[in-house]
Motif scaffolding. Sequence first.
Motif, PDB file in Angstrom:
ATOM      1  N   ASN A 135      -8.315  -0.274  -7.441  1.00 53.52           N
ATOM      2  CA  ASN A 135      -7.103   0.489  -7.130  1.00 53.52           C
ATOM      3  C   ASN A 135      -6.680   0.304  -5.679  1.00 53.52           C
ATOM      4  O   ASN A 135      -6.201   1.224  -5.029  1.00 53.52           O
ATOM      5  N   ARG A 142      -4.386  12.941  -8.878  1.00 54.04           N
ATOM      6  CA  ARG A 142      -5.416  13.527  -8.018  1.00 54.04           C
ATOM      7  C   ARG A 142      -4.824  14.072  -6.735  1.00 54.04           C
ATOM      8  O   ARG A 142      -5.349  15.005  -6.143  1.00 54.04           O
ATOM      9  N   MET A 143      -3.719  13.459  -6.291  1.00 54.63           N
ATOM     10  CA  MET A 143      -3.097  13.953  -5.070  1.00 54.63           C
ATOM     11  C   MET A 143      -2.145  15.104  -5.361  1.00 54.63           C
ATOM     12  O   MET A 143      -1.507  15.627  -4.454  1.00 54.63           O
ATOM     13  N   GLY A 167      -7.221   6.786   0.934  1.00 57.18           N
ATOM     14  CA  GLY A 167      -5.797   6.777   0.637  1.00 57.18           C
ATOM     15  C   GLY A 167      -5.400   7.680  -0.503  1.00 57.18           C
ATOM     16  O   GLY A 167      -4.413   7.421  -1.190  1.00 57.18           O
ATOM     17  N   ASP A 168      -6.173   8.741  -0.752  1.00 55.53           N
ATOM     18  CA  ASP A 168      -5.879   9.596  -1.899  1.00 55.53           C
ATOM     19  C   ASP A 168      -5.476  11.002  -1.472  1.00 55.53           C
ATOM     20  O   ASP A 168      -5.477  11.922  -2.281  1.00 55.53           O
ATOM     21  N   SER A 202      -8.131   2.386  -1.083  1.00 55.33           N
ATOM     22  CA  SER A 202      -8.753   2.285  -2.412  1.00 55.33           C
ATOM     23  C   SER A 202      -8.169   3.262  -3.411  1.00 55.33           C
ATOM     24  O   SER A 202      -8.247   3.041  -4.610  1.00 55.33           O
ATOM     25  N   GLY A 203      -7.593   4.363  -2.919  1.00 53.42           N
ATOM     26  CA  GLY A 203      -7.043   5.344  -3.857  1.00 53.42           C
ATOM     27  C   GLY A 203      -8.083   5.924  -4.786  1.00 53.42           C
ATOM     28  O   GLY A 203      -7.762   6.340  -5.886  1.00 53.42           O
ATOM     29  N   GLN A 204      -9.336   5.930  -4.385  1.00 47.31           N
ATOM     30  CA  GLN A 204     -10.387   6.444  -5.257  1.00 47.31           C
ATOM     31  C   GLN A 204     -11.238   7.472  -4.524  1.00 47.31           C
ATOM     32  O   GLN A 204     -11.062   7.716  -3.338  1.00 47.31           O
ATOM     33  N   GLY A 205     -12.193   8.030  -5.242  1.00 45.41           N
ATOM     34  CA  GLY A 205     -13.074   9.046  -4.678  1.00 45.41           C
ATOM     35  C   GLY A 205     -14.033   8.445  -3.663  1.00 45.41           C
ATOM     36  O   GLY A 205     -14.079   7.234  -3.452  1.00 45.41           O
TER      37      GLY A 205
END
Lengths: 220, 294, 246
Positions: A165, A182-183, B170-171, B198-201
């Motif tokens: 991602n 999630r945001m 980036g989340d 990464s847009g991830q945890g």
Amino acid sequence: MLFPPDVWEIIWLSLKVTTTAIAIGMLIGIPFGAFLGLYSFPGKRLIVVLVYTCMGLPPVLVGVIVYLLLSRYGPLGSLSLLFTPQAMVIAQVALVTPILAGLTMSAVQEKERAYRETAKSLGASPIQLIATIVREARTGIWSGAAAAYGRAISEVGAVMLVGGNIEHHTRVMTTAIILETRMGNFPAALQLGLVLLAVSFLFNSFLMVGALNQWKAKRR
Amino acid sequence: MKPIRIITPLLMSMLILFLAACSAAPAQPAAAPQQASSTETAAKQPQSAPADNEIVLATTTSTQDSGLLDVLIPAFEAKSGIKVKVVAVGTGQAIKLGEDGNADVLLVHSRSAEDAFVSKGFGVNAYDVMYNQFLIVGPAGDPAGVTSAKTAADAFARIAEKQALFISRGDDSGTDKKEKSIWKEAGINPDGTWYLSSGQGMGATLQMADEKQAYTLTDEATFLSRKLNLQVLMQGDKSLLNPYGIIQVKATAKPDAAMQLIQFFVGDDGQKLIGQFGKDTYGKSLFVPAAKKR
Amino acid sequence: MNILELRDLVVRHEGKTILRVDSVRFEQGKIYGIIGPSGAGKSTLLRVINLLERPAQGSMHVFGTDVDLAALTHAKGLPIQRQMGFVAQKPAMFHASVFDNVAMGLRYRGEDRAAIRPRVLAALKLVDLEHAAGQRADTLSGGEAQRIALARALVYEPPLLLLDEPTASLDPHNIAIFERVIQTIHQTRRTTILIVTHNLAQARRLTHACLFIHQGRIVECGETAAVFSGAACRELQDFISGRMIC
């Protein structure tokens, strides 16, 4: 609907990855499925059961396996493919090939009785025989490809794992939806979801039109 | 055609199993283990908790992933008889859940977002609970020379100057906001092929940093719970401290139960559990108790 | 000269012997009728010759070569198969144009594109359907489809033509065309033809010699005139006179 360039980039990557994966999956899955549908050999039953099992494989599992293979510490780590669009293509190929093979197999088996002997008696070699019956079974195979396309483009677990991602690099529609959710950006997530729906609809109707023409021609 | 007939029931049963697994985890896969453990606790109690004695705690993935809640929530449930459903998401989504009234209590770590939440009238009874610290981690070789930097902002400036690979979450999570604030402090607008979002945890982002031999900013708890080849290159700087807050959602239908949960977290029992958590596994506590009414 | 000879042939279906032939020869350039009651094994004989069915045992001498039928694979049998034409009772038309259907055999043989067109059109002319070249094959009537199936099997000019009850479900007009084509190609190409038929009048009209198959055995074999007049064995007499219950 107009989107910022970021969104176009995401949609474009989704289409690119999935279309590539389907094309590769068809190159492998259709001949393999046709072979399974037309020839018997020892161990065939087991392979057929395996193909059907793989059709229902959880995408996340495929993702984990591809991840472990491509990881820097894994057997194919030297290729540095993890977290690239190529890795996503690999995962989707693994996902759609069994579907394409399985559906080709049943489509071919349906046509096999009628056309196998005709083609053989006209002098078809084994490869020509497969090609002829695949051509006769094309309607069934196309709908199989449509189903596989829908499954691949709407899949999130595997592409998230192996793609990562990464913004401007491996972010596709489904992973972007997860991120927006999630945001807390539910409207953005929903908007992307609608695009996904529209793409699926377009592709399926495109393929259905093809199938419908076939059907009409048969009835004429 | 024969094999299909054999396979169909098999596929069907797989499908049913899959559906069952889905319905067990309505919010997020990460919430599943917690739910399992809370049902267990409830089952042990002779008087099963009635539905109006259930509250939803929206929290960040870090408290869930570190295992802290696996200790605190069962203790609270045993003491109060109130059942807690944990929804572990990013701070952004957690706050959104609060705004929409889909959660009763928030346990998050992004002070400015928390303050905005309260000042906009969505939350009441906000407390500091604890803090943990962020770490700058990266490859053992440390090509950007982060170890010799004085402050976190200095370290980031060195990474940017060397264009060493840096992975951002980036989340919009608490960690992500912290990272952005450090870049701001350093006066840098990170951009370019060296800066990946990464847009991830946290867990997935750390994994990616490990794979790509990149730098990243992580909370200590998540980092310690993973076995990776990344090294801690900077810790202890003031801007790397990470305070957690607990807030009651104003619109909650169960203010009493929500308040009980908050009191437990900031009370003696809760604070003691927080201070002990992680000592046996990591040899040090991951969270420092620091209860304070705001 | 013999074009085809079968020896020690045994065909079993699910353990039951359904056809047993010790020896049978077919001379080049003749038309043979294969007659007998339903389920006697007539079609099976034709399918074995066309290599569509693999017998439990048996050898075949055909086009100057010997083959062990029980051990023959699809790929190995291909050169032999390509010298035969086969028309089934109910032909399967490919979902393509009539032209493409007829061209199929030539394309399988890797013929030149330019050479295919005149040959296909000639074959269509032979069966009186050259106007249908562009039509979709799956829209043809039963009689037309059967004539296309014949053109499809003739287009590559096989020396041996196998016909499995080709006119069983056709109307008299189409039967007449079909028989005329068979006679034409026999005269012009000296093609050897084996035709399985229920129609005794047709057998008398077309064939030089007849095989009578009964319960998986060739009971009688000889010149058509002799078979129908002097009918030696009782079963054949009963069959010809209609006393045999099929």
